[in-house]
Design a protein around this motif. Structure first.
Motif, PDB file in Angstrom:
ATOM      1  N   SER A  34       0.830  -1.211   0.000  1.00  0.00           N
ATOM      2  CA  SER A  34       0.000   0.000   0.000  1.00  0.00           C
ATOM      3  C   SER A  34       0.862   1.258   0.000  1.00  0.00           C
ATOM      4  O   SER A  34       0.607   2.200  -0.756  1.00  0.00           O
ATOM      5  N   VAL A  35       1.864   1.277   0.851  1.00  0.00           N
ATOM      6  CA  VAL A  35       2.738   2.444   0.933  1.00  0.00           C
ATOM      7  C   VAL A  35       3.493   2.623  -0.380  1.00  0.00           C
ATOM      8  O   VAL A  35       3.619   3.746  -0.879  1.00  0.00           O
ATOM      9  N   GLY A  36       3.975   1.542  -0.944  1.00  0.00           N
ATOM     10  CA  GLY A  36       4.680   1.634  -2.219  1.00  0.00           C
ATOM     11  C   GLY A  36       3.804   2.207  -3.321  1.00  0.00           C
ATOM     12  O   GLY A  36       4.239   3.069  -4.094  1.00  0.00           O
ATOM     13  N   SER A  37       2.560   1.761  -3.379  1.00  0.00           N
ATOM     14  CA  SER A  37       1.629   2.266  -4.395  1.00  0.00           C
ATOM     15  C   SER A  37       1.340   3.755  -4.188  1.00  0.00           C
ATOM     16  O   SER A  37       1.354   4.538  -5.134  1.00  0.00           O
ATOM     17  N   PHE A  38       1.091   4.124  -2.938  1.00  0.00           N
ATOM     18  CA  PHE A  38       0.786   5.519  -2.642  1.00  0.00           C
ATOM     19  C   PHE A  38       1.993   6.410  -2.910  1.00  0.00           C
ATOM     20  O   PHE A  38       1.876   7.503  -3.456  1.00  0.00           O
ATOM     21  N   TYR A  39       3.165   5.931  -2.541  1.00  0.00           N
ATOM     22  CA  TYR A  39       4.390   6.686  -2.762  1.00  0.00           C
ATOM     23  C   TYR A  39       4.614   6.910  -4.262  1.00  0.00           C
ATOM     24  O   TYR A  39       5.000   7.994  -4.694  1.00  0.00           O
ATOM     25  N   ALA A  40       4.344   5.878  -5.071  1.00  0.00           N
ATOM     26  CA  ALA A  40       4.485   6.001  -6.526  1.00  0.00           C
ATOM     27  C   ALA A  40       3.492   7.015  -7.081  1.00  0.00           C
ATOM     28  O   ALA A  40       3.831   7.804  -7.975  1.00  0.00           O
TER      29      ALA A  40
END
Length: 94
Positions: A34-40
């Motif tokens: 989730s964090v990776g997707s949001f960060y992207a």
């Protein structure tokens, strides 16, 4: 020690510890995805000519929250590993 002796004694995997460990590992996986997707998404949203201050602040907030949540999950996993090691030592001592 015979296998039947082990079956009659309390096992190291009884109780809620295993499900807690599995849940912690799943939580870490979901959190990182989730964090990776949001960060992207934040990286893609940053305007080329803008100052990016708001996005940098959001990234800092995400990183801070993620580090805290991961620390909590790792603590659960460390606790489960300690229980497992103690049980292994106890089983060896029999």
């Amino acid at each position: 020690m015979a296998l039947t002796d082990m079956d009659s004694s309390p096992g190291m995997f009884e109780g809620t510890e295993i499900s807690e460990l599995c849940d912690s590992i799943k939580d870490i996986h979901r959190l990182l995805r989730s964090v990776g997707s949001f960060y992207a998404e934040l990286d893609a949203a940053e305007a080329p000519g803008g100052n990016g201050l708001q996005i940098d602040f959001k990234k800092w907030g995400i990183r801070t929250i993620t580090e805290d949540l991961l620390a909590r999950q790792y603590a659960k996993i460390d606790r489960m590993a300690a229980i497992y090691k103690e049980e292994q030592e106890r089983m060896r001592g029999r």
